[in-house]
Design a protein around this motif. Sequence first.
Motif, PDB file in Angstrom:
ATOM      1  N   UNK A  62       1.758   0.349 -12.535  1.00 53.55           N
ATOM      2  CA  UNK A  62       1.144   1.348 -11.655  1.00 53.55           C
ATOM      3  C   UNK A  62       1.653   1.225 -10.227  1.00 53.55           C
ATOM      4  N   UNK A  63       1.724  -0.006  -9.729  1.00 56.09           N
ATOM      5  CA  UNK A  63       2.178  -0.231  -8.357  1.00 56.09           C
ATOM      6  C   UNK A  63       3.659   0.118  -8.221  1.00 56.09           C
ATOM      7  N   UNK A  64       4.447  -0.156  -9.259  1.00 57.51           N
ATOM      8  CA  UNK A  64       5.866   0.187  -9.205  1.00 57.51           C
ATOM      9  C   UNK A  64       6.039   1.700  -9.057  1.00 57.51           C
ATOM     10  N   UNK A 140      -2.863   0.745 -16.626  1.00 61.64           N
ATOM     11  CA  UNK A 140      -2.007   1.316 -15.578  1.00 61.64           C
ATOM     12  C   UNK A 140      -2.535   2.677 -15.132  1.00 61.64           C
ATOM     13  N   UNK A 141      -2.907   3.531 -16.096  1.00 53.23           N
ATOM     14  CA  UNK A 141      -3.413   4.864 -15.740  1.00 53.23           C
ATOM     15  C   UNK A 141      -4.767   4.764 -15.033  1.00 53.23           C
ATOM     16  N   UNK A 142      -5.604   3.817 -15.451  1.00 55.06           N
ATOM     17  CA  UNK A 142      -6.893   3.611 -14.776  1.00 55.06           C
ATOM     18  C   UNK A 142      -6.679   3.213 -13.321  1.00 55.06           C
ATOM     19  N   UNK A 143      -5.740   2.314 -13.099  1.00 59.04           N
ATOM     20  CA  UNK A 143      -5.425   1.848 -11.740  1.00 59.04           C
ATOM     21  C   UNK A 143      -4.882   3.007 -10.898  1.00 59.04           C
ATOM     22  N   UNK A 144      -4.012   3.833 -11.487  1.00 61.52           N
ATOM     23  CA  UNK A 144      -3.436   4.965 -10.757  1.00 61.52           C
ATOM     24  C   UNK A 144      -4.488   6.007 -10.404  1.00 61.52           C
ATOM     25  N   UNK A 203     -10.124  -4.785 -12.785  1.00 58.76           N
ATOM     26  CA  UNK A 203      -8.932  -4.110 -12.286  1.00 58.76           C
ATOM     27  C   UNK A 203      -9.292  -2.894 -11.423  1.00 58.76           C
ATOM     28  N   UNK A 204     -10.349  -2.190 -11.778  1.00 57.86           N
ATOM     29  CA  UNK A 204     -10.774  -1.051 -10.974  1.00 57.86           C
ATOM     30  C   UNK A 204     -11.165  -1.494  -9.568  1.00 57.86           C
ATOM     31  N   UNK A 205     -11.769  -2.663  -9.471  1.00 54.56           N
ATOM     32  CA  UNK A 205     -12.136  -3.196  -8.163  1.00 54.56           C
ATOM     33  C   UNK A 205     -10.917  -3.469  -7.300  1.00 54.56           C
ATOM     34  N   UNK A 206      -9.828  -3.961  -7.927  1.00 54.66           N
ATOM     35  CA  UNK A 206      -8.593  -4.201  -7.176  1.00 54.66           C
ATOM     36  C   UNK A 206      -8.032  -2.901  -6.623  1.00 54.66           C
ATOM     37  N   UNK A 207      -8.100  -1.829  -7.428  1.00 53.23           N
ATOM     38  CA  UNK A 207      -7.607  -0.524  -6.968  1.00 53.23           C
ATOM     39  C   UNK A 207      -8.449  -0.006  -5.814  1.00 53.23           C
TER      40      UNK A 207
END
Length: 465
Positions: A62-64, A140-144, A203-207
Amino acid sequence: MSIVHPRSIGYTADSWRAELAATVRLAAPLALAGLLQMAIGAMDVMFIARLGPLPLAGASLAVAFQGTLLWSLCGLTGSVAALIAEAVGRKGPAIREVRRATRMAFWLSVLVGLLGMVLCFNGEWIMRMTGQPPEVAMPASTYLDIIAWAFVPQLIANVLRNFVSALGRPFFATMIALAVLPVNFIGNYILIFGAFGAPEMGLEGAAWASVITGIATMAAFVLAIQHNRRLRRYHIFGNWWRPEWEGFKAIVRIGTPVAITIIAEAGLFGSAAFLMGNIGALELAAHTLALNIAALAFQIPFGIGQAAVIRVGYHYGSRNREAIGRAGWAAISCSLAFVAVTGGGMLFTPELLLSAWIDPADPANHALVALAVSYLAIAAAFQLSDALQAVAMGALRGLQDTRVPMAYAILGYWACGFTLALYLAFETPLAGLGVWIGLATGLSLVAIALMQRWIRREKLGLIRH
């Protein structure tokens, strides 16, 4: 550094020493701000890594994607720095011209930021199209979906960073990057692990922590500008609804080739990772370590390149041909002096540099270290090319010359660099070394082409005044 006109003592260098000093004063805080931004990214990785390999893999993808897109759009909107520098060089403070250009950069940031959000909201489809396994594509899609909300504030913060830098306050960028480090740390800690009574979001918290960091960065720039008497007089937040279409078109004209150039370069290095992954996991790990070191070292020439945009832009606006040349060559000299140090470190003390990530003395890391050291030997060689292309590109952007450099980048990075990397990696015994030779070749060709264009700037009519 005081704000102002290149004809004043801080900006009209009658000697190389004065120009070098002005370049260093401008480049040092910008380079340090870049290093601090990398530290924020590294902090995110350290927190997410504790969630396990699948969340880390998803976040990395996601970050890439989001990072490359954001970097390119920052190149587009950040091209306002060349217009601000030219206006200040031509008319002194140039309050009206600077305000109008910055306002249109805000408009553009919102428009392309919304486009970036749409692309991120379709992250799952993008991951599937690129063949990513479902267990990685889903996180990845959740993070995006979440980090998409950081696009507009991050792009506006980038415009403000260029605004303060072009007007002689680059240290604001450093101080603000330093100030948001604890914001990012606390946000990650609380939201990922549910500290202090907050829900545990993983992971959602990191986003969401990244979104908060982006908003905090934008807010910090706004506060800094509003509390600085010299910057406040430009009233860049006033009459924000008024269009200035000529200024808007100028930013798009200069910035679009910059964005495409960034995508070409970032795409080359991203593709190199995929090539390494096809060679082997050990090669990919060694490549990642070596590239992290090279990327850290690159922040200094990158900061000098940003300074070159502004310094050359000042003198371009003041129609001072000799000072334009002095500014460009001063920036090039600074970058060469620095890469002599970093290149020497990669060549003569590679294990010391690698020790920041792994234990080189551990027998389990012997094969990994051997590969990484061989890649760093090539990285030491292309430090020179990387520095030259970054600073020459910046000097040419100061002359608002971006289209031909874009063509050089596409041809050099892809038609030559990537093609050679692909051939050497899979058609010769060089394997991973072949990938790095291809990268070095692409960077070197682009550097040669850009330096040739900078040297011939008068004959090519790049100084139109």
